[in-house]
Design a protein around this motif. Structure first.
Motif, short mmCIF file in Angstrom:
data_model
loop_
_atom_site.label_atom_id
_atom_site.label_comp_id
_atom_site.label_asym_id
_atom_site.label_seq_id
_atom_site.Cartn_x
_atom_site.Cartn_y
_atom_site.Cartn_z
N ASN A 109 -41.31 37.21 -50.50
CA ASN A 109 -40.02 37.55 -51.39
C ASN A 109 -39.31 36.14 -51.43
OD1 ASN A 109 -38.56 38.98 -52.82
ND2 ASN A 109 -37.12 39.67 -51.14
N LYS A 110 -39.77 35.03 -51.88
CA LYS A 110 -39.50 33.70 -52.00
C LYS A 110 -38.55 33.34 -50.92
CE LYS A 110 -39.29 34.42 -56.83
NZ LYS A 110 -38.41 34.49 -58.31
N GLY A 111 -38.96 33.59 -49.81
CA GLY A 111 -38.39 33.06 -48.38
C GLY A 111 -37.39 34.28 -47.81
N ASP A 112 -37.22 35.29 -48.64
CA ASP A 112 -36.30 36.36 -47.96
C ASP A 112 -37.47 37.46 -47.54
OD1 ASP A 112 -34.46 38.27 -47.34
OD2 ASP A 112 -33.80 38.90 -49.23
N ILE A 113 -37.97 37.22 -46.44
CA ILE A 113 -39.01 37.97 -45.95
C ILE A 113 -38.76 39.35 -45.62
CG2 ILE A 113 -40.53 38.22 -43.78
CD1 ILE A 113 -41.01 35.50 -44.66
N LEU A 114 -39.75 40.31 -46.25
CA LEU A 114 -39.71 41.63 -46.21
C LEU A 114 -40.61 42.17 -45.14
CD1 LEU A 114 -40.33 42.53 -49.89
CD2 LEU A 114 -38.08 42.37 -48.71
N PRO A 115 -40.35 43.42 -44.36
CA PRO A 115 -40.94 44.02 -43.26
C PRO A 115 -42.45 43.73 -43.14
CG PRO A 115 -39.16 45.47 -44.06
CD PRO A 115 -39.39 44.36 -45.04
N ALA A 116 -42.95 43.91 -44.28
CA ALA A 116 -44.52 43.92 -44.48
C ALA A 116 -45.14 42.56 -44.26
CB ALA A 116 -45.17 44.61 -45.64
N PHE A 117 -44.38 41.47 -44.33
CA PHE A 117 -44.93 40.20 -44.24
C PHE A 117 -45.48 39.71 -43.15
CE2 PHE A 117 -44.61 35.53 -43.70
CZ PHE A 117 -45.41 35.22 -44.70
N ASN A 118 -45.04 40.22 -42.09
CA ASN A 118 -45.55 39.76 -40.84
C ASN A 118 -47.00 40.29 -40.62
OD1 ASN A 118 -43.22 38.29 -40.46
ND2 ASN A 118 -42.41 39.48 -38.84
N ASN A 119 -47.13 41.51 -40.81
CA ASN A 119 -48.32 42.20 -40.61
C ASN A 119 -49.36 41.47 -41.65
OD1 ASN A 119 -48.06 43.75 -38.06
ND2 ASN A 119 -46.56 45.00 -39.42
N ALA A 120 -49.04 41.51 -42.84
CA ALA A 120 -49.96 41.26 -43.99
C ALA A 120 -50.35 39.71 -43.50
CB ALA A 120 -49.21 41.45 -45.09
N ALA A 121 -49.70 38.88 -43.11
CA ALA A 121 -49.75 37.52 -43.11
C ALA A 121 -50.85 37.45 -41.82
CB ALA A 121 -48.70 36.42 -42.75
N GLN A 122 -50.55 38.09 -40.86
CA GLN A 122 -51.47 37.91 -39.65
C GLN A 122 -52.95 38.41 -39.85
OE1 GLN A 122 -51.13 35.85 -37.58
NE2 GLN A 122 -49.85 36.58 -36.04
N VAL A 123 -52.69 39.50 -40.72
CA VAL A 123 -54.49 40.23 -41.29
C VAL A 123 -55.06 39.12 -41.94
CG1 VAL A 123 -55.51 41.70 -42.54
CG2 VAL A 123 -53.58 42.51 -41.37
N TRP A 124 -54.39 38.30 -42.88
CA TRP A 124 -54.93 37.23 -43.52
C TRP A 124 -55.40 36.25 -42.45
CZ3 TRP A 124 -55.14 32.40 -44.94
CH2 TRP A 124 -55.70 31.81 -45.92
N ASN A 125 -54.38 35.81 -41.62
CA ASN A 125 -54.72 34.69 -40.85
C ASN A 125 -55.92 35.07 -39.89
OD1 ASN A 125 -52.45 33.25 -41.67
ND2 ASN A 125 -51.23 33.95 -39.88
N HIS A 126 -56.07 36.33 -39.49
CA HIS A 126 -57.30 36.76 -38.64
C HIS A 126 -58.55 36.61 -39.44
CE1 HIS A 126 -54.31 37.53 -35.63
NE2 HIS A 126 -55.30 37.39 -34.80
N GLU A 127 -58.46 37.21 -40.83
CA GLU A 127 -59.76 37.26 -41.52
C GLU A 127 -60.21 35.82 -41.50
OE1 GLU A 127 -59.08 39.34 -45.12
OE2 GLU A 127 -58.85 41.20 -44.35
N PHE A 128 -59.05 34.89 -42.26
CA PHE A 128 -59.54 33.41 -42.49
C PHE A 128 -60.27 32.81 -41.17
CE2 PHE A 128 -58.59 29.17 -42.71
CZ PHE A 128 -59.00 28.80 -44.02
N PHE A 129 -59.60 33.23 -40.03
CA PHE A 129 -60.17 32.38 -38.74
C PHE A 129 -61.45 32.96 -38.56
CE2 PHE A 129 -59.85 32.39 -33.88
CZ PHE A 129 -59.80 31.22 -34.00
N TRP A 130 -61.80 34.14 -38.64
CA TRP A 130 -63.21 34.61 -38.42
C TRP A 130 -64.03 33.93 -39.55
CZ3 TRP A 130 -61.90 35.78 -33.98
CH2 TRP A 130 -61.01 36.63 -33.73
#
Ligand SMILES: [Fe+2]
Length: 194
Positions: A109-130
């Motif tokens: 949200n252009k830097g105004d982080i919504l609640p779902a961001f943390n979990n969504a970003a961590q899902v992506w981070n882990h997928e990318f990591f594997w």
């Protein structure tokens, strides 16, 4: 988004038990089947939820460099927890039908982080990591990538040294990234480079 490799930095990690891993392993094939039939799928069942994607290799395939216990923890517990939490958060919201990348961008949200961001970003981070690792992988890159590394870091060895230093000195949990601009940066726990 142009990262070429990552390293996890989770200094507070602990390991899950082997019995728990057995249950997780049994769900692996089920997850793979669900992955083929999820979201925008045309093969029948449509579940508009984010899947827990398994690593593209066995959980012990990266040993001795990364232990099975590490993957059991970061995939079977961390990654799974972020997926479950995200699916709860987006249920019944406008994010429900979006792809993972779209959820990340929308919830940032252009830097105004919504609640779902943390979990969504961590899902992506882990997928990318594997997906950034493979059995027998690693080693010195070649051609253009090596030329860029030498241009910006002086040598491949210097990059490795700087990368390890950035990961080891990052306070708290988070990720260290090498991006195509050829600079090393660290991000806080859930942040990433999309
Ligand atoms: Fe993790």
């Amino acid at each position: 988004m142009a990262s070429v490799t990552t390293i996890a930095s989770h200094p507070t990690s602990a390991f899950i038990s082997t019995p728990e891993f057995s249950r997780l392993s049994q769900s692996l094939h089920s997850s793979l089947r669900q992955r083929r039939c999820s979201r925008k799928s045309v093969c029948g069942t449509i579940s508009a939820s984010i899947d827990l994607k398994p690593p593209p290799y066995a959980l012990n395939a990266l040993e001795p460099h990364m232990s099975k216990e590490t993957l059991e923890y970061h995939w079977g517990k961390h990654h799974r927890g972020y997926v479950n939490n995200l699916n709860k958060q987006i249920e019944g919201t406008e994010l429900h039908e979006k792809s993972l990348e779209s959820i990340i961008l929308a919830s940032y949200n252009k830097g105004d982080i919504l609640p779902a961001f943390n979990n969504a970003a961590q899902v992506w981070n882990h997928e990318f990591f594997w997906e950034s690792m493979k059995p027998g992988g690693g080693g010195k890159p070649s051609r253009e990538l090596l030329e860029l590394i030498i241009r910006d870091f002086g040598s491949f060895e210097a990059l490795i040294q700087e990368f390890k230093l950035a990961a080891a000195t990052h306070f708290g949990s988070g990720w260290t990234w090498l991006v195509c601009k050829c600079c090393v940066c660290s991000t806080k726990t859930h942040d990433q480079t999309i």
